[in-house]
Scaffold this active site. Structure first.
Site, PDB file in Angstrom:
ATOM      1  N   LYS A 115     -12.283  34.732  -0.855  1.00  0.00           N
ATOM      2  CA  LYS A 115     -12.502  33.694   0.166  1.00  0.00           C
ATOM      3  C   LYS A 115     -13.487  34.142   1.230  1.00  0.00           C
ATOM      4  O   LYS A 115     -14.240  33.322   1.761  1.00  0.00           O
ATOM      5  CB  LYS A 115     -11.181  33.270   0.817  1.00  0.00           C
ATOM      6  CG  LYS A 115     -10.323  32.451  -0.136  1.00  0.00           C
ATOM      7  CD  LYS A 115      -9.430  31.453   0.556  1.00  0.00           C
ATOM      8  CE  LYS A 115      -8.750  30.576  -0.483  1.00  0.00           C
ATOM      9  NZ  LYS A 115      -7.637  29.805   0.011  1.00  0.00           N
ATOM     10  N   LYS A 197     -10.432  30.192 -13.292  1.00  0.00           N
ATOM     11  CA  LYS A 197      -9.292  29.278 -13.112  1.00  0.00           C
ATOM     12  C   LYS A 197      -9.746  27.913 -12.579  1.00  0.00           C
ATOM     13  O   LYS A 197     -10.747  27.825 -11.863  1.00  0.00           O
ATOM     14  CB  LYS A 197      -8.211  29.897 -12.222  1.00  0.00           C
ATOM     15  CG  LYS A 197      -8.422  29.739 -10.729  1.00  0.00           C
ATOM     16  CD  LYS A 197      -7.113  29.928  -9.951  1.00  0.00           C
ATOM     17  CE  LYS A 197      -7.388  29.616  -8.490  1.00  0.00           C
ATOM     18  NZ  LYS A 197      -6.249  29.453  -7.625  1.00  0.00           N
ATOM     19  N   LYS A 200      -9.304  23.748  -6.878  1.00  0.00           N
ATOM     20  CA  LYS A 200      -9.653  22.530  -6.158  1.00  0.00           C
ATOM     21  C   LYS A 200     -10.917  22.712  -5.334  1.00  0.00           C
ATOM     22  O   LYS A 200     -11.499  21.744  -4.879  1.00  0.00           O
ATOM     23  CB  LYS A 200      -8.494  22.024  -5.319  1.00  0.00           C
ATOM     24  CG  LYS A 200      -7.851  23.027  -4.428  1.00  0.00           C
ATOM     25  CD  LYS A 200      -6.554  22.441  -3.848  1.00  0.00           C
ATOM     26  CE  LYS A 200      -5.834  23.521  -3.081  1.00  0.00           C
ATOM     27  NZ  LYS A 200      -4.553  23.243  -2.639  1.00  0.00           N
TER      28      LYS A 200
HETATM   29  P1  ATP Z   1      -8.235  27.171  -4.077  1.00  0.00           P
HETATM   30  O1  ATP Z   1      -8.773  27.211  -5.458  1.00  0.00           O
HETATM   31  O2  ATP Z   1      -8.968  26.242  -3.167  1.00  0.00           O
HETATM   32  O3  ATP Z   1      -7.994  28.525  -3.490  1.00  0.00           O
HETATM   33  P2  ATP Z   1      -5.818  26.522  -5.356  1.00  0.00           P
HETATM   34  O4  ATP Z   1      -6.197  25.467  -6.313  1.00  0.00           O
HETATM   35  O5  ATP Z   1      -5.572  27.895  -5.872  1.00  0.00           O
HETATM   36  O6  ATP Z   1      -6.831  26.533  -4.154  1.00  0.00           O
HETATM   37  P3  ATP Z   1      -3.410  26.658  -3.790  1.00  0.00           P
HETATM   38  O7  ATP Z   1      -2.940  25.751  -2.742  1.00  0.00           O
HETATM   39  O8  ATP Z   1      -3.890  27.996  -3.370  1.00  0.00           O
HETATM   40  O9  ATP Z   1      -4.520  25.975  -4.625  1.00  0.00           O
HETATM   41  O10 ATP Z   1      -2.289  26.806  -4.893  1.00  0.00           O
HETATM   42  C1  ATP Z   1      -1.126  26.035  -4.995  1.00  0.00           C
HETATM   43  C2  ATP Z   1      -0.320  26.501  -6.181  1.00  0.00           C
HETATM   44  O11 ATP Z   1      -0.975  26.125  -7.399  1.00  0.00           O
HETATM   45  C3  ATP Z   1      -0.109  28.007  -6.264  1.00  0.00           C
HETATM   46  O12 ATP Z   1       1.218  28.271  -6.671  1.00  0.00           O
HETATM   47  C4  ATP Z   1      -1.063  28.437  -7.325  1.00  0.00           C
HETATM   48  O13 ATP Z   1      -0.628  29.595  -7.989  1.00  0.00           O
HETATM   49  C5  ATP Z   1      -1.084  27.234  -8.253  1.00  0.00           C
HETATM   50  N1  ATP Z   1      -2.350  27.123  -8.969  1.00  0.00           N
HETATM   51  C6  ATP Z   1      -3.567  26.915  -8.419  1.00  0.00           C
HETATM   52  N2  ATP Z   1      -4.517  26.834  -9.367  1.00  0.00           N
HETATM   53  C7  ATP Z   1      -3.892  26.996 -10.552  1.00  0.00           C
HETATM   54  C8  ATP Z   1      -4.328  27.012 -11.917  1.00  0.00           C
HETATM   55  N3  ATP Z   1      -5.598  26.837 -12.240  1.00  0.00           N
HETATM   56  N4  ATP Z   1      -3.406  27.178 -12.877  1.00  0.00           N
HETATM   57  C9  ATP Z   1      -2.113  27.348 -12.568  1.00  0.00           C
HETATM   58  N5  ATP Z   1      -1.629  27.353 -11.317  1.00  0.00           N
HETATM   59  C10 ATP Z   1      -2.487  27.176 -10.307  1.00  0.00           C
END
Ligand code: ATP
Ligand code: LTN
Length: 334
Positions: A115, A197, A200
């Site tokens: 980040k 991965k 968002k």
């Molecule tokens: P960013 O990518 O903007 O950092 P993020 O998509 O990882 O955000 P978070 O709010 O950090 O979103 O994550 C919320 C939950 O979703 C966490 O438990 C995280 O482990 C899960 N998660 C996020 N992306 C994935 C993914 N691609 N596959 C499975 N679980 C996910």
């Protein structure tokens, strides 16, 4: 333990639009746990401001996320669904735990490295100590289990270390939490770069399925998903695109990988991608409809926000008072 049940805590940030990765990796697993555990699910808005936010937008997204928790099927009577900013104990415990966490530990966190390179103009102290706030979230509720995606395991390990360090000085204050990783959907990958991965914050709109994407958009994104030229619907590391699509398909249709591979034996990628898209639509459409309905019911959502914040504060304060006493703060005179 609360009423003889183990405690579960998890949270999500209200930044960006939720993706299929968030749903399959986190939210979907949460639904199955509310009978077994006393569950706390927070919209972690304190974490959100570690990167710059537009205030009105953050407020709107936070409310949408809370509504989405309910729309996805979390019963607000059984699950404590609340805003982190409504429970001051998070920030209070976080400060205390900051004093029991080493710079060296925080320096090793890959999410911080990632980040801070993406937000090079705003590497603030909150971004650095983000994992301490996360530890405070979990320890405040004496959580036994924390369902998260694999990307959060490093933060959970830090939480355990901090809890054990604190306990070794002051006696058994905190429950040391265990991660809970769902069987499938633990890591949903980008549809455009399947070795990364699904996130968002991805700039390529075709890389992620958003929970609020309409059916046509979902199908179109799956049709454009990057695969390979192997012409085989096989579940193996050498075919990351197909493997990811199989993971998504299996999780959405509750099938095993073997069943799915058998189903698509000898079939083309086009047909397979369409089936994956349809399985996703069948999961997301009912959630979207329920979200639309709940969004209009302001009184009901407000009631959930109020009641659950009271409940969360009650449990948070119990831990906080104990911790404050242990570290040597004077008792309040009432
Ligand atoms: P960013 O990518 O903007 O950092 P993020 O998509 O990882 O955000 P978070 O709010 O950090 O979103 O994550 C919320 C939950 O979703 C966490 O438990 C995280 O482990 C899960 N998660 C996020 N992306 C994935 C993914 N691609 N596959 C499975 N679980 C996910
Ligand atoms: N850091 C997590 C969100 C989060 C969380 C938590 C998850 C904040 N506090 C406590 C589980 C438990 C994330 O970025 N996904």
């Amino acid at each position: 333990m609360i009423d003889g049940k183990k405690v579960l805590f998890s949270g999500m940030q209200a930044t960006g639009n939720l993706t299929l990765g968030n749903y399959l990796g986190a939210l979907k697993n949460w639904l199955t746990l509310s009978d077994e555990y006393e569950c706390f699910y927070s919209v972690v808005d304190l974490h959100s401001i570690t990167v710059r936010q537009e205030p009105a937008e953050l407020r709107k997204r936070a409310r949408n996320l809370l509504t989405l928790y309910v729309a996805a099927g979390l019963d607000p009577k059984k699950n404590c669904i609340y805003y982190q900013s409504h429970v001051p104990g998070h920030a209070q415990l976080s400060w205390i735990l900051n004093c029991y966490t080493y710079m060296g530990e925080l320096n090793r966190m890959t999410q911080f490295k990632d980040k801070s390179s993406r937000h090079a103009d705003n590497i603030n102290a909150g971004l650095f100590t983000y994992p301490v706030l996360m530890a405070a979230d979990i320890l405040l509720f004496q959580a036994d289990v924390v369902p998260v995606g694999k990307d959060q395991l490093q933060h959970l390990e830090l939480t355990r270390d901090v809890a054990q360090r604190f306990n070794s000085i002051y006696g058994d204050v905190f429950t040391v939490p265990e991660p809970y990783i769902g069987k499938t959907g633990a890591k949903i990958m980008s549809l455009q770069e399947p070795t990364k991965k699904m996130s968002k914050s991805d700039e390529n709109p075709n890389a992620s399925i958003l929970l609020m994407d309409d059916p046509d958009t979902i199908i179109r994104k799956f049709k454009r998903a990057v695969t390979d030229s192997e012409a085989c619907i096989c579940y193996r590391e050498e075919q990351p695109g197909i493997k990811n699509l199989l993971d998504i398909y299996c999780t959405c249709s509750n099938k095993t990988v073997e069943e799915a591979v058998r189903e698509f034996e000898g079939k083309g990628y086009g047909e397979f991608k369409l089936a994956v898209g349809e399985s996703v639509v069948s999961v997301l459409k009912p959630i979207q409809d329920e979200f639309a309905r709940l969004s209009k019911d302001k009184t009901y959502i407000d009631e959930i926000i109020k009641e659950n914040a009271q409940k969360a504060n009650y449990f948070a304060n119990k831990t906080l008072r104990k911790v404050q006493k242990k570290v040597g703060f004077p008792e309040q005179i009432r």
